[in-house]
Design a protein around this motif. Structure first.
Motif, short mmCIF file in Angstrom:
data_model
loop_
_atom_site.label_atom_id
_atom_site.label_comp_id
_atom_site.label_asym_id
_atom_site.label_seq_id
_atom_site.Cartn_x
_atom_site.Cartn_y
_atom_site.Cartn_z
N LEU A 128 0.11 -0.85 -12.87
CA LEU A 128 1.27 0.01 -13.13
C LEU A 128 2.03 -0.45 -14.36
CD1 LEU A 128 2.53 0.52 -9.48
CD2 LEU A 128 1.85 2.33 -11.05
N LYS A 129 2.27 -1.72 -14.48
CA LYS A 129 3.04 -2.25 -15.60
C LYS A 129 2.26 -2.18 -16.91
CE LYS A 129 6.87 -3.39 -13.51
NZ LYS A 129 8.15 -2.71 -13.84
N ASN A 130 0.95 -2.21 -16.82
CA ASN A 130 0.12 -2.22 -18.04
C ASN A 130 -0.39 -0.84 -18.43
OD1 ASN A 130 0.43 -5.00 -18.24
ND2 ASN A 130 -1.39 -5.41 -16.98
N ALA A 131 -0.11 0.15 -17.64
CA ALA A 131 -0.59 1.50 -17.93
C ALA A 131 0.19 2.09 -19.11
CB ALA A 131 -0.42 2.39 -16.70
N PRO A 132 -0.49 2.99 -19.88
CA PRO A 132 -1.88 3.44 -19.71
C PRO A 132 -2.86 2.45 -20.34
CG PRO A 132 -0.88 4.58 -21.53
CD PRO A 132 0.20 3.74 -20.94
N HIS A 133 -4.07 2.44 -19.83
CA HIS A 133 -5.11 1.54 -20.32
C HIS A 133 -5.99 2.27 -21.32
CE1 HIS A 133 -3.86 -0.24 -16.45
NE2 HIS A 133 -4.21 -1.41 -17.00
N THR A 134 -6.10 1.74 -22.51
CA THR A 134 -6.96 2.33 -23.53
C THR A 134 -8.36 1.77 -23.44
OG1 THR A 134 -6.47 0.65 -25.20
CG2 THR A 134 -4.96 2.53 -25.07
N ALA A 135 -9.32 2.49 -23.97
CA ALA A 135 -10.70 2.00 -23.99
C ALA A 135 -10.80 0.70 -24.77
CB ALA A 135 -11.62 3.06 -24.58
N GLN A 136 -10.05 0.62 -25.85
CA GLN A 136 -10.10 -0.58 -26.69
C GLN A 136 -9.61 -1.79 -25.92
OE1 GLN A 136 -8.15 -0.07 -30.45
NE2 GLN A 136 -8.40 -2.19 -31.06
N SER A 137 -8.53 -1.62 -25.16
CA SER A 137 -7.99 -2.77 -24.41
C SER A 137 -8.93 -3.22 -23.31
CB SER A 137 -6.63 -2.40 -23.82
OG SER A 137 -6.77 -1.44 -22.78
N ARG A 161 -11.45 -4.21 -14.57
CA ARG A 161 -11.48 -3.13 -15.55
C ARG A 161 -11.66 -1.78 -14.86
NH1 ARG A 161 -14.34 -7.29 -18.47
NH2 ARG A 161 -13.57 -7.57 -20.60
N GLU A 162 -12.46 -1.75 -13.82
CA GLU A 162 -12.70 -0.49 -13.10
C GLU A 162 -11.42 0.02 -12.46
OE1 GLU A 162 -15.66 1.42 -9.68
OE2 GLU A 162 -15.82 -0.68 -10.25
N GLU A 163 -10.63 -0.88 -11.86
CA GLU A 163 -9.35 -0.47 -11.27
C GLU A 163 -8.42 0.09 -12.34
OE1 GLU A 163 -8.04 -3.27 -7.70
OE2 GLU A 163 -8.77 -4.43 -9.41
N ALA A 164 -8.51 -0.48 -13.53
CA ALA A 164 -7.65 -0.03 -14.61
C ALA A 164 -8.04 1.35 -15.12
CB ALA A 164 -7.69 -1.03 -15.76
N ALA A 165 -9.32 1.53 -15.37
CA ALA A 165 -9.79 2.72 -16.07
C ALA A 165 -10.21 3.85 -15.15
CB ALA A 165 -10.96 2.36 -16.97
N TYR A 166 -10.72 3.52 -13.98
CA TYR A 166 -11.26 4.54 -13.08
C TYR A 166 -10.62 4.43 -11.70
CZ TYR A 166 -14.76 4.90 -16.76
OH TYR A 166 -15.40 5.05 -17.96
N PRO A 167 -9.31 4.71 -11.62
CA PRO A 167 -8.60 4.51 -10.35
C PRO A 167 -8.91 5.57 -9.30
CG PRO A 167 -7.14 5.46 -11.98
CD PRO A 167 -8.42 5.16 -12.70
N ALA A 168 -9.64 6.65 -9.67
CA ALA A 168 -9.96 7.71 -8.73
C ALA A 168 -11.37 8.21 -9.02
CB ALA A 168 -8.96 8.85 -8.84
N PRO A 169 -12.05 8.75 -8.01
CA PRO A 169 -13.45 9.17 -8.20
C PRO A 169 -13.63 10.17 -9.34
CG PRO A 169 -12.88 9.16 -5.87
CD PRO A 169 -11.61 8.91 -6.62
N TRP A 170 -12.69 11.12 -9.46
CA TRP A 170 -12.88 12.16 -10.48
C TRP A 170 -12.80 11.63 -11.90
CZ3 TRP A 170 -8.47 12.05 -7.32
CH2 TRP A 170 -7.27 11.76 -7.97
N THR A 171 -12.18 10.48 -12.08
CA THR A 171 -12.10 9.93 -13.43
C THR A 171 -13.47 9.45 -13.91
OG1 THR A 171 -11.47 7.75 -12.55
CG2 THR A 171 -9.69 9.24 -13.17
#
Length: 974
Positions: free
Chosen positions: A910-919, A931-941
């Protein structure tokens, strides 16, 4: 082989059965089922979650019975998309598209096809919202930074905003800014008589309620013994003359006043820019940079000034800051919200811009570059010189000695009206200056044949004593001291994308940086981001609508007049009002126009002393700002803990101010998303004490077909056609904000060329008589295709969707305000403040984390700090509603994990959002979550991922180090 029977069964099961079985007069069109995102089966599923048996029962429990409209709206039967387009095409054919040489700040131009197709006609650009969530709006913000840079370069001033509504409005804003900055007691504003007449009319309207005296005269004859706080000059003048304003501006400054120059944007590629001859403010239109005429709009105005006035600039400024990774990032800068924070101390109610049109104008500059726009200007000027030379050889006197694209021609012993009539017979429009003079303005589209036709009109015969070729290389009329010597558009962005391939890729790259309705739902409370259907958008670029000058004779615009008449009639029926004015081209202008009408009504009755405007504490910031601009004094009315107007406090203040009460401004359903049961009593209290009720129509999407403001006590109401009636938001503009009024207020509606003799109009609100006329086609199409049944169903589903989301989220978040039956209207306020108490999670953390889920945040911290206001609209599917709820629930669970200590309170998703691909990819990953929790927090992502280009932006840094142009950005990088 495909089982066709099965395919048909599957398809029909998705549509409400009653759309098939109803008699034709009640039948909804197939478009209704396309516009509304849920089908009958899903509606029943959502009702089950609410514990309600039917949609009708939900509405009965939500909308107070006392205000229900218990009869169908009297609207034409719904049409299919193809039938509606055919009908509108027939209406459009009644417009006669003459060649226009009228000028007055409006010009035919060529929209480069790559910009037409990839911006104006592209939903990736026109369905996005105002870039308040900057991380998901970097593309739009970059385009607007280009716009600001272009304006700064061409005007020679230090700072520019990201657009205003039109040139007249921009000039009026300049007057207001000058008035606020003036240190003397001067109360007069000088306007040169050679300014465009429509600008003068808007200035006069805006000055009147503030008690500002407008002096209209020849600048060269003005006596500075009369104190002034500012002056407005046209450059070139409305008759085309290029004047030297240097000494006059020096005198303005000696009088401790500010000088505003309304400058033609194309001419500034050849002429000395206003900033170099002393102007404090420059305003104008960028319409001729690729934006169609559209009978007056929408067009992007510009506003530029000196850096020292940056906090007084109306509207929005895009600035450069940096994100958490130190990467340059763009966002709306310092004063963007200040006018709202100031509320009753605000000097402007402008909260809207013309972003889509500013993007087009900026890309016109990017595509052509400095050399390209200068070449266009040189050609236009050469043709004007040739035209003048030919007319002189025919024995006519040219009234304008030094000119750019416009000349005044003395008609000698002929009447100007006769020449104009001869031209009209050739389908050419010339401008009447006086009985013995006409004006002719050339533009980018002017051809050799146009000049030959013009010469023949004045010659009175086909044979000419000269040829086009021999007149083409005459000497320029611009004096050497008037020529521009400084460079412009030198930044790399204006020198890289001159091939279509390169511009196409650049436009696409910017588009993909943004989140629009093409990506996912944008559930902004009070902003109603609903479907902008393709069929609704198609007519906007038809030549019959797009190529008409706003001051073309009425007999040539009968198609537009029919469009206006039908749309006004439909909106009057929907709202219950006696008449509609389509002129205001933004919701903020609608507010201003409505209050001006009320003010004029009181004055007409000999009660001009009524200046008190009661406004609930929860009101949108533009409400008190509009009241102040109308010369009213704001008195706040309390709200109870349920968000309703405190009726007792209203009665007390209405009684206290009964001798001076002008109006109450009220939003309905309330700003808190609830149908107030006491709305009739609220209106009655105001009327009892001599006031009028102004209703803010921001929430009309909850009323259409169910109740009508004119029936339950409102005297005037503005409508946001860019909300309820499907005109797209365009990334922060265009908009249309017409007003409806009861019969006693009809005589005071804004003036148009058709205003009746017995009327007492408030004057011009917008520069064009019918505002942003060309996009009214969108709302016409929407109403025509939906019909009465479709519109009513849409309102019911909007209310259902909001209640469904509120119910799904209620186990995790408190829903702050509800009606008597425990239900909300078409939006709901979700309280995030407990997350802050338990887990130190701020509302901004939630907003930024939603970006990782691929969503735009709801309206943040308004009307209650620490909350979000969710409005799903009727256009979204149940799947999309559920995904959004799932995202909010997942965010709640992440906050709970922080609260119970299983996640680091400072280093978490939450504090680090949004997460960029570069980061996520570059460098080491040191966070305690994956990294998966950061970038893909839901199945549709994992099916489709929207990536933000930048991390969380440091707004405070940007405000401390304001940079608002491309050149500044390069300096920032160093």
């Amino acid at each position: 082989m495909v089982n066709l029977n099965f395919a048909l069964e599957s398809q029909t099961s998705e549509f409400p059965q009653d759309s098939i079985d109803k008699p034709s007069s009640q039948k909804t069109s197939s478009f209704n089922t396309r516009h509304i995102g849920v089908n009958q089966q899903q509606i029943q599923q959502m009702l089950q979650v609410l514990g309600i048996e039917s949609l009708e029962q939900l509405i009965d429990q939500t909308v107070p019975a006392a205000i229900r409209l218990n009869k169908p709206l009297q609207l034409p039967a719904a049409k299919s998309e193809s039938a509606a387009l055919a009908r509108l095409k027939a209406i459009a054919s009644n417009n006669q598209v003459y060649r226009s040489f009228l000028g007055m700040g409006y010009y035919n131009c060529l929209t480069p096809p790559v910009i037409l197709r990839n911006v104006l006609e592209n939903p990736g650009w026109y369905t996005s919202y105002t870039p308040y969530q900057a991380e998901i709006a970097q593309g739009r913000l970059e385009a607007l930074l280009n716009f600001q840079t272009m304006i700064i370069d061409l005007t020679g001033l230090e700072i520019a905003n990201s657009s205003l509504l039109d040139e007249g409005t921009a000039a009026a804003e300049a007057m207001g800014m000058s008035y606020g900055l003036c240190k003397t007691k001067a109360n007069a504003f000088f306007v040169d008589a050679a300014c465009h007449p429509q600008t003068i009319e808007v200035i006069k309207t805006r000055a009147l309620p503030l008690g500002i005296e407008v002096i209209i005269d020849d600048y060269a004859k003005f006596d500075f013994s009369t104190p002034i706080f500012g002056a407005l000059l046209q450059y070139p003048a409305t008759d085309g003359t290029i004047k030297d304003y240097r000494s006059f501006i020096e005198q303005v400054h000696e009088a401790k006043a500010l000088a505003t120059v309304a400058a033609d944007i194309l001419s500034l590629t050849l002429l000395t820019p206003p900033g170099e001859f002393g102007a404090d403010i420059a305003v104008g239109s960028t319409q001729r940079f690729g934006v169609p005429l559209g009978y007056g709009g929408p067009h992007a105005a510009y506003f530029a000034t000196k850096e020292k006035y940056q906090r007084q600039v109306p509207g929005r400024i895009v600035g450069v800051s940096k994100d958490v990774h130190g990467k340059p990032a763009l966002r709306l800068a310092l004063q963007t919200r200040e006018q709202h924070i100031r509320r009753e101390k605000a000097t402007s109610n402008i909260c809207t811009a013309q972003v889509l049109l500013a993007v087009i104008a900026s890309m016109y500059g990017v595509y052509h570059g400095a050399a390209g726009v200068k070449a266009i200007a040189v050609r236009v000027h050469q043709l004007t010189v040739a035209l003048a030379a030919g007319l002189q050889q025919l024995g006519y006197e040219i009234k304008t000695e030094s000119f750019f694209d416009t000349i005044g021609v003395s008609t000698g012993d002929k009447n100007a009206a006769d020449i104009i009539k001869i031209a009209a017979d050739k389908q050419i429009n010339l401008r009447w200056l006086d009985d013995k003079a006409v004006g002719i303005s050339l533009d980018e589209t002017t051809t050799e044949q146009d000049l030959i036709d013009l010469w023949q009109i004045f010659a009175g015969k086909a044979e000419l004593p000269f040829s086009y070729a021999e007149l083409l290389n005459n000497k320029s009329s611009i004096k050497e001291q008037q020529l521009r010597t400084t460079p412009y558009l030198t930044e790399s962005v204006f020198n890289r994308y001159h091939s279509e391939t390169e511009l196409l890729r650049y436009l696409h790259q910017l588009e993909t940086k943004d989140l629009s309705l093409t990506t996912s739902m944008i559930p902004l409370g009070s902003c109603t981001m609903k479907l902008n259907a393709t069929a609704e958008m198609i007519p906007v670029t038809w030549a019959e609508f797009g190529n008409v000058h706003p001051f073309a004779p009425l007999e040539q615009t009968q198609g537009y007049q029919q469009l206006f008449a039908e749309l006004e009639q439909w909106l009057a029926e929907i709202t219950g009002f006696a008449a509609i004015s389509l002129q205001p081209n933004a919701g903020s202008q609608g507010e201003y126009a409505g209050l001006q009408v009320i003010r004029k009504y009181h004055q007409d009755r000999g009660e001009g002393h009524r200046r008190i405007c009661l406004i609930p504490e929860s009101a949108h910031g533009t409400n008190p700002a509009s009241a102040v601009m109308c010369g009213m004094k704001v008195v706040a009315v309390k709200c109870d803990r349920n968000g309703n107007i405190d009726l007792q406090d209203l009665q007390t203040k209405a009684e206290k101010h009964k001798d001076n009460l002008a109006a109450l401004m009220v939003t309905y359903p309330s700003t808190h998303g609830v149908f107030e049961a006491e709305i009739k009593s609220i209106c009655a209290v105001v009327h009892q004490h001599g006031g009028q009720v102004y209703m803010d129509g921001a929430n009309m999407n909850a009323q259409v077909g169910l109740c009508r403001p004119g029936d339950f006590g409102a005297d005037v109401c503005h409508l946001n056609l860019h909300k309820t009636f499907c005109i797209p938001h365009g990334g922060g503009g265009p908009g249309v904000g017409p007003i409806g009024v009861m019969s006693h207020l009809v005589p005071f509606l804004p003036a148009t060329p058709k205003t009746a003799k017995e009327a007492k109009p408030i004057g011009a609100i917008s520069a064009a008589p019918w505002g942003s006329a060309s996009i009214l086609t969108i709302s016409w199409m929407y109403i025509a295709m939906m019909g009465e049944a479709g519109l009513t169903q849409a309102t019911k589903v909007a209310i259902l969707n909001a209640n469904y989301m509120a119910k799904r989220l209620e186990p995790y978040y408190s829903v702050l305000f509800k009606g008597e039956a425990g239900l909300v209207a078409h939006e709901c306020i979700i309280d995030l403040r407990p997350l802050k108490k338990r887990a130190h999670v701020e509302v901004d953390d939630v907003a930024k984390r939603l970006m990782d889920f691929g969503f735009h945040a709801p309206t943040v911290s308004w009307p209650v700090i620490g909350t979000v206001m969710i409005e799903p609209t009727e256009s979204e599917s149940k799947e999309q509603l559920d995904r959004y709820c799932d995202a909010m629930i997942a965010i709640y669970q992440e906050a709970e994990a922080i609260a119970n200590g299983s996640i680091d309170p400072e280093d978490n998703p939450l504090k680090n959002a949004p997460h960029t691909a570069q980061s996520l990819i570059c460098g080491e990953w040191s966070h305690p979550y994956s990294r998966e929790e950061a970038a893909y927090p839901a199945p549709w992502t994992k099916e489709h991922k929207y990536w933000t280009l930048v991390g969380r932006i440091n707004n405070a840094y940007g405000d401390r180090n304001l940079v608002c142009s491309c050149e500044g950005m390069e300096a920032y990088k160093e």
